[in-house]
Design a protein around this motif. Structure first.
Motif, PDB file in Angstrom:
ATOM      1  N   ILE A 147      -4.992   3.260   2.241  1.00  7.33           N
ATOM      2  CA  ILE A 147      -4.748   1.840   2.379  1.00  7.33           C
ATOM      3  C   ILE A 147      -5.848   1.253   3.257  1.00  7.33           C
ATOM      4  CG2 ILE A 147      -3.195   2.136   4.359  1.00  7.33           C
ATOM      5  CD1 ILE A 147      -1.635  -0.330   3.302  1.00  7.33           C
ATOM      6  N   LEU A 148      -6.299   0.050   2.924  1.00  9.75           N
ATOM      7  CA  LEU A 148      -7.394  -0.591   3.639  1.00  9.75           C
ATOM      8  C   LEU A 148      -6.851  -1.331   4.861  1.00  9.75           C
ATOM      9  CD1 LEU A 148     -10.438  -1.234   3.677  1.00  9.75           C
ATOM     10  CD2 LEU A 148      -9.920  -3.277   2.310  1.00  9.75           C
ATOM     11  N   ASN A 149      -7.332  -0.938   6.022  1.00  9.94           N
ATOM     12  CA  ASN A 149      -6.955  -1.580   7.269  1.00  9.94           C
ATOM     13  C   ASN A 149      -8.008  -2.639   7.605  1.00  9.94           C
ATOM     14  OD1 ASN A 149      -6.077  -2.332   9.794  1.00  9.94           O
ATOM     15  ND2 ASN A 149      -6.467  -0.355  10.775  1.00  9.94           N
ATOM     16  N   GLU A 150      -7.598  -3.898   7.603  1.00  4.10           N
ATOM     17  CA  GLU A 150      -8.520  -4.993   7.872  1.00  4.10           C
ATOM     18  C   GLU A 150      -8.247  -5.682   9.203  1.00  4.10           C
ATOM     19  OE1 GLU A 150      -9.627  -7.482   4.425  1.00  4.10           O
ATOM     20  OE2 GLU A 150      -8.028  -6.439   3.350  1.00  4.10           O
ATOM     21  N   SER A 151      -7.533  -5.021  10.091  1.00  3.96           N
ATOM     22  CA  SER A 151      -7.191  -5.633  11.368  1.00  3.96           C
ATOM     23  C   SER A 151      -8.428  -5.759  12.256  1.00  3.96           C
ATOM     24  CB  SER A 151      -6.121  -4.800  12.078  1.00  3.96           C
ATOM     25  OG  SER A 151      -6.593  -3.486  12.326  1.00  3.96           O
ATOM     26  N   CYS A 152      -8.466  -6.813  13.036  1.00  3.02           N
ATOM     27  CA  CYS A 152      -9.548  -7.069  13.995  1.00  3.02           C
ATOM     28  C   CYS A 152     -10.913  -7.162  13.323  1.00  3.02           C
ATOM     29  CB  CYS A 152      -9.575  -5.996  15.093  1.00  3.02           C
ATOM     30  SG  CYS A 152      -8.025  -5.836  16.003  1.00  3.02           S
ATOM     31  N   GLY A 153     -10.930  -7.595  12.060  1.00  2.00           N
ATOM     32  CA  GLY A 153     -12.190  -7.784  11.372  1.00  2.00           C
ATOM     33  C   GLY A 153     -12.870  -6.511  10.915  1.00  2.00           C
ATOM     34  N   GLN A 154     -12.226  -5.365  11.102  1.00  2.00           N
ATOM     35  CA  GLN A 154     -12.797  -4.089  10.691  1.00  2.00           C
ATOM     36  C   GLN A 154     -12.269  -3.683   9.313  1.00  2.00           C
ATOM     37  OE1 GLN A 154     -15.199  -2.550  12.578  1.00  2.00           O
ATOM     38  NE2 GLN A 154     -14.998  -4.378  13.876  1.00  2.00           N
ATOM     39  N   MET A 155     -13.083  -2.914   8.576  1.00  2.00           N
ATOM     40  CA  MET A 155     -12.690  -2.411   7.268  1.00  2.00           C
ATOM     41  C   MET A 155     -12.624  -0.894   7.353  1.00  2.00           C
ATOM     42  SD  MET A 155     -12.390  -5.111   5.309  1.00  2.00           S
ATOM     43  CE  MET A 155     -12.872  -6.848   5.318  1.00  2.00           C
ATOM     44  N   GLU A 156     -11.418  -0.355   7.414  1.00  2.00           N
ATOM     45  CA  GLU A 156     -11.253   1.082   7.583  1.00  2.00           C
ATOM     46  C   GLU A 156     -10.181   1.597   6.630  1.00  2.00           C
ATOM     47  OE1 GLU A 156     -10.161   4.332  11.115  1.00  2.00           O
ATOM     48  OE2 GLU A 156      -9.919   2.176  11.449  1.00  2.00           O
ATOM     49  N   TRP A 157     -10.491   2.693   5.930  1.00  2.00           N
ATOM     50  CA  TRP A 157      -9.543   3.303   5.009  1.00  2.00           C
ATOM     51  C   TRP A 157      -8.656   4.297   5.762  1.00  2.00           C
ATOM     52  CZ3 TRP A 157      -8.858   1.262   0.373  1.00  2.00           C
ATOM     53  CH2 TRP A 157      -9.908   0.562  -0.230  1.00  2.00           C
ATOM     54  N   MET A 158      -7.347   4.123   5.634  1.00  2.00           N
ATOM     55  CA  MET A 158      -6.379   5.010   6.276  1.00  2.00           C
ATOM     56  C   MET A 158      -5.707   5.864   5.200  1.00  2.00           C
ATOM     57  SD  MET A 158      -6.763   3.843   9.371  1.00  2.00           S
ATOM     58  CE  MET A 158      -5.383   4.563  10.264  1.00  2.00           C
ATOM     59  N   LEU A 159      -5.769   7.187   5.359  1.00  2.00           N
ATOM     60  CA  LEU A 159      -5.178   8.091   4.376  1.00  2.00           C
ATOM     61  C   LEU A 159      -3.659   8.027   4.441  1.00  2.00           C
ATOM     62  CD1 LEU A 159      -5.811  10.249   2.222  1.00  2.00           C
ATOM     63  CD2 LEU A 159      -5.641  11.964   4.049  1.00  2.00           C
TER      64      LEU A 159
END
Length: 431
Positions: free
Chosen positions: A266-278
């Protein structure tokens, strides 16, 4: 606006099989008496060959019913038409004036954006995509070689946008925020037969591009951002990667067919960051084997079989059966828990039996992945519940009389998508 009219409930899956004219609808019949039916029957649309049900009957618009994209209850068809199958309303639009892009070996992928909670109008986006080295339509002498060293995606990136509000196409330029993915030459290597799928979430379009990145396209400020994926598509095609959305966000689903490994991020877009969380990393073999041993079948979903009912029965009255559009298809949102369902196998379990698993779609409001499992005994629709890692058997998804439509008798999907019906009457008027 009434909440019950908005696309807030899941009704079922549209599945468009290769060599079928119309998409099929796969869902659980409901006991509802409202009379509202969802169907893949698109025969109400204008057609140059309304009785042409097979590809060899040379109908000019036979491929026009292919679903190119879907968004919040609307379907984008390849015949330059947007249709609401719930209300049977439709709207045709003119062809895109995209210029010839042969010199750059590009093509345009079409996508639909529609949010009835914001506006009754929709938009169609034509987004430039690269052809791979095996699919290039001009040789190196004809191509613009300087283009191969350019960053991709381009910035500004020219897209063509049709608005139902203005009823015309417009050139729009989207500026990249952040870095590029790769150069054009690098992007052409490493993928085959890739489908540039997209999802619309919170006023942005997320489009899966190439083998290793997404484009997050913001329509409010004409900007886009490149998002690298946590996994890269394999050249041999053994890795099936899909982009999906649920109410929690944007997902990336990867299924490695030769190992039966499923991974979901799932794509984490919190705080303006783009990070994929398994979210899930599982070998599906042990989960599926438990169902293959069992002889009982309790799947309740039904495939509409609209193509057989409309076209095969016309030519063989003995095989005629009443059209299934009178049935009502509706997902029972209060009954999404795993039911006492079992995989059906006419023969005893055989470890050497070959099974083909394909991803059909993602539940729009719950963390449920829809799959199909094919073997010599048929095709079964499945629902994999991420929470609990359990499989629910939905029912038979094998279309009736498919050999009539496909001489090779090889069942393949053109596309499949979850459907959330929209019952609002504010769809743009028919042409």
């Amino acid at each position: 606006m009434r909440a019950d009219l908005l696309p807030l409930s899941f009704a079922g899956l549209f599945v468009h099989f290769m060599e079928h004219k119309y998409p099929e609808f796969f869902a659980r019949p409901s006991s509802s008496s409202s009379g509202d039916a969802i169907s893949g029957d698109l025969s109400f649309l204008p057609s140059t060959g309304p009785r042409a049900g097979t590809i060899w009957e040379h109908s000019d618009d036979w491929h026009g019913y292919n679903i190119e994209d879907h968004c919040n209850g609307l379907l984008l068809l390849s015949k330059n038409c947007v249709v609401n199958p719930a209300t049977r309303q439709w709207n045709a639009f003119p062809p895109c004036p995209a210029q010839d892009c042969t010199r750059w070996n590009m093509w345009y992928s079409s996508h639909l954006v529609y949010d009835p909670m914001i506006s009754p109008h929709y938009e169609v986006l034509m987004i430039p995509c690269l052809r791979d080295n095996n699919d290039r339509i001009c040789d190196e002498d004809e191509a613009d070689l300087s283009m191969e060293e350019s960053e991709w995606p381009l910035s500004p990136c020219k897209m063509y946008v049709f608005s139902s509000r203005t009823s015309c196409w417009e050139d729009k330029y989207f500026v990249r925020e952040g870095g590029a993915a790769r150069t054009v030459g690098e992007m052409r290597v490493g993928w085959q037969e890739f489908n540039e799928a997209a999802v619309y979430f919170r006023r942005a379009l997320y489009m899966h591009c190439g083998a290793a990145f997404l484009m997050r396209i913001s329509l409010s400020d004409n900007a886009y951002r490149v998002i690298k994926t946590p996994i890269v598509m394999k050249v041999d095609g053994s890795l099936d990667i899909n982009i999906a959305k649920s109410k929690k966000g944007v997902y990336l689903v990867a299924f490695e067919e030769d190992k039966c490994l499923l991974r979901v991020w799932i794509l984490n877009e919190s705080c303006g960051q783009m990070e994929w969380m398994l979210k899930d990393d599982i070998d599906l073999n042990p989960v599926l084997v438990r169902h293959r041993f069992n002889q009982r079948v309790r799947g309740h979903w039904i495939l509409e079989d609209i193509n057989y009912n409309w076209f095969r029965s016309i030519r063989s009255l003995n095989d005629f059966k009443e059209a299934s559009t009178e049935q009502i298809y509706e997902w029972d949102s209060d009954n999404d828990d795993v039911q006492d369902c079992y995989y059906h196998n006419k023969e005893s379990h055989d470890d050497n039996k070959s099974y083909d698993i394909q991803i059909l779609g993602f539940h729009p409001y719950r963390e449920i992945l829809f799959l199909s499992e094919s073997s010599e005994t048929g095709i079964t629709g499945l629902a994999y519940h991420l929470n609990g890692s359990k499989i629910e058997v939905l029912g038979n998804i094998c279309p009736k009389g498919y050999s009539y439509f496909n001489m090779n008798d090889d069942i393949q999907y053109f596309m499949s998508s979850p459907y959330t019906p929209c019952w609002t009457g504010e769809f743009p008027p028919k042409n």
